[in-house]
Scaffold this active site. Sequence first.
Site, PDB file in Angstrom:
ATOM      1  N   SER A   7      42.835  21.409  18.179  1.00 34.70           N
ATOM      2  CA  SER A   7      42.598  20.740  19.458  1.00 34.70           C
ATOM      3  C   SER A   7      43.162  21.555  20.621  1.00 34.70           C
ATOM      4  CB  SER A   7      43.221  19.346  19.453  1.00 34.70           C
ATOM      5  OG  SER A   7      42.600  18.535  18.481  1.00 34.70           O
TER       6      SER A   7
ATOM      7  N   GLU B 186      41.833  10.337  13.598  1.00 33.13           N
ATOM      8  CA  GLU B 186      41.700  11.482  12.698  1.00 33.13           C
ATOM      9  C   GLU B 186      42.728  11.449  11.567  1.00 33.13           C
ATOM     10  OE1 GLU B 186      43.940  15.087  14.985  1.00 33.13           O
ATOM     11  OE2 GLU B 186      42.252  14.140  16.004  1.00 33.13           O
TER      12      GLU B 186
ATOM     13  N   SER C 266      36.442  10.441  22.784  1.00 35.78           N
ATOM     14  CA  SER C 266      37.180  10.905  23.954  1.00 35.78           C
ATOM     15  C   SER C 266      36.771  12.324  24.330  1.00 35.78           C
ATOM     16  CB  SER C 266      38.687  10.874  23.671  1.00 35.78           C
ATOM     17  OG  SER C 266      39.040  11.801  22.663  1.00 35.78           O
ATOM     18  N   GLN C 267      36.094  13.038  23.435  1.00 34.18           N
ATOM     19  CA  GLN C 267      35.678  14.410  23.741  1.00 34.18           C
ATOM     20  C   GLN C 267      34.701  14.470  24.910  1.00 34.18           C
ATOM     21  OE1 GLN C 267      34.207  15.886  19.997  1.00 34.18           O
ATOM     22  NE2 GLN C 267      36.245  16.494  19.283  1.00 34.18           N
TER      23      GLN C 267
ATOM     24  N   GLY D 147      32.879  19.226  17.072  1.00 38.68           N
ATOM     25  CA  GLY D 147      32.684  18.369  18.232  1.00 38.68           C
ATOM     26  C   GLY D 147      33.198  18.993  19.506  1.00 38.68           C
TER      27      GLY D 147
ATOM     28  N   SER E 169      41.174   7.428  20.978  1.00 37.36           N
ATOM     29  CA  SER E 169      41.886   8.712  20.989  1.00 37.36           C
ATOM     30  C   SER E 169      42.394   9.114  22.366  1.00 37.36           C
ATOM     31  CB  SER E 169      40.981   9.820  20.421  1.00 37.36           C
ATOM     32  OG  SER E 169      40.534   9.502  19.130  1.00 37.36           O
TER      33      SER E 169
ATOM     34  N   ARG F  25      25.406  13.655  15.297  1.00 34.37           N
ATOM     35  CA  ARG F  25      26.582  13.241  16.059  1.00 34.37           C
ATOM     36  C   ARG F  25      26.177  12.825  17.478  1.00 34.37           C
ATOM     37  NH1 ARG F  25      31.959  16.660  14.886  1.00 34.37           N
ATOM     38  NH2 ARG F  25      32.779  14.678  15.654  1.00 34.37           N
TER      39      ARG F  25
ATOM     40  N   ARG G  69      33.091   8.262   8.388  1.00 37.34           N
ATOM     41  CA  ARG G  69      34.285   8.319   7.543  1.00 37.34           C
ATOM     42  C   ARG G  69      34.646   6.964   6.937  1.00 37.34           C
ATOM     43  NH1 ARG G  69      37.957  12.612  11.100  1.00 37.34           N
ATOM     44  NH2 ARG G  69      37.007  14.480  10.189  1.00 37.34           N
TER      45      ARG G  69
ATOM     46  N   ARG H 272      38.438  16.495   6.420  1.00 40.22           N
ATOM     47  CA  ARG H 272      39.457  15.477   6.171  1.00 40.22           C
ATOM     48  C   ARG H 272      39.109  14.623   4.948  1.00 40.22           C
ATOM     49  NH1 ARG H 272      42.852  16.762  10.015  1.00 40.22           N
ATOM     50  NH2 ARG H 272      42.095  17.143  12.122  1.00 40.22           N
TER      51      ARG H 272
END
Length: 452
Positions: free
Chosen positions: A46, A338, A195-196, A120, A223, A148, A369, A410
């Site tokens: 990040s 995450e 939040s990206q 992302g 996030s 996505r 997920r 993950r």
Amino acid sequence: MPVSRYSVPQFNPYGDDSPVSHDEHWPAPRATAPIHAVLSLPGSKSLTNRELVLSALADAPSILRAPLHSRDSDLMVEALRSLGTTIEEVDGSGGFGPDLRITPAEELFGSTTIDCGLAGTVMRFLPPVAALALGPTTFDGDEGARRRPMATTISSLRDLGVDIGDDGRAALPFTVHGSGRIRGGSLTIDASSSSQFVSGLLLAAARFDEGLELRHHGDRLPSLPHIEMTLAAIRARGVRAVSNEPGSWSVEPGAIAGADVAIEPDLSNAAPFLAAAIVTGGSVAITGWPSSTTQVGADLAELLPLFGATVELEGDRLTVTAGDRIRGVSIDLSTGGELAPPLVALAALADEPSEITGIGHIRHHETDRLAALATEINNLGGEVTELPDGLAITPRPLHGGLWSSYADHRMATAGALIGLAVDGVLVEDIATTAKTLPQFPELWHGLLTAGA
């Protein structure tokens, strides 16, 4: 640094010379004794990708020290190079690869195609940068990347006057027709799914003619610490960037300074290693742990004790020591979704039920997920129920079997964590961990070796 190197076979966890490829099932090592280990981790993805973007938009060269070298960060490097930024490897200050010297282009140019992979940060941070370049830039990625959410990035740039061609998909692939400038001003978006979307706009906003007054309008904003991370990185470059009130941010126009930045270790990637101490009844220490950080992985120091562990921070070393059992938990992870995969895996090995909520947004990460975790744990004999905003986990005796990764790093590490306690777990495509931690199989093997 070619991106394709992360499609080659990865390190074998058992220490021999035979590779582990995408097509093989990786036998997750079973712990036969409590693990007692100390390890260091590579840099934060990040932070690395945020600093790469800011360095490319700066008015002077920058140095990133101990950055992450992984598929996601390499995709960002190659994308910025394709827009005209010079990025060179220089002697490294850490043990996981070279430092990076970034020299901004006098003028960014498009007429290129950017491969987003499954990153992302690339698909959401770079379209505003491409709009500041001259010429068309096409964005595409892996098959999973096309699923996505991208509608907010596309609509927000259109609202700012940027020409984007997407044939009505509101998803990859699309083309940004950069004119070399964005007027900026006031903008309202819905960032409920990531939040990206906010961070991507804020990172480039100082280069907008009028800066940016950005407001979120939606039923939730996941996030938030990642947005705070973005604001802190921007401010450290001499730009005024503030959160006016919850869901509202402003960035003033102005020069972005070059900088010499030391990248912190990736604290989210620490989660499976620290959780391994709890699963095996041992202790694991991570070195280089920052005393103050904007990374959501820092929440592990408060989350893991809920499972019965003790956590101690001494200097730059954070140590997790197992309790006498793994407790069930009831936690809201809305600020750190995450972290959900390793914590859900840990909950599946507890001795009482758990409920982990506030993570509805992770349905839109590398894979869904929530569905993936429920499916894979249930396939091994567990009992996990999907909730509208999370998962309910009722521990059951687990058995071996195939653990699918869904091309999600993950998910792969969560399978490895369960494999510590369950014989015969086979993780499909362990090489997908190269997305943010190419050394995962090697480090996991080291963890078991130290425990032995």
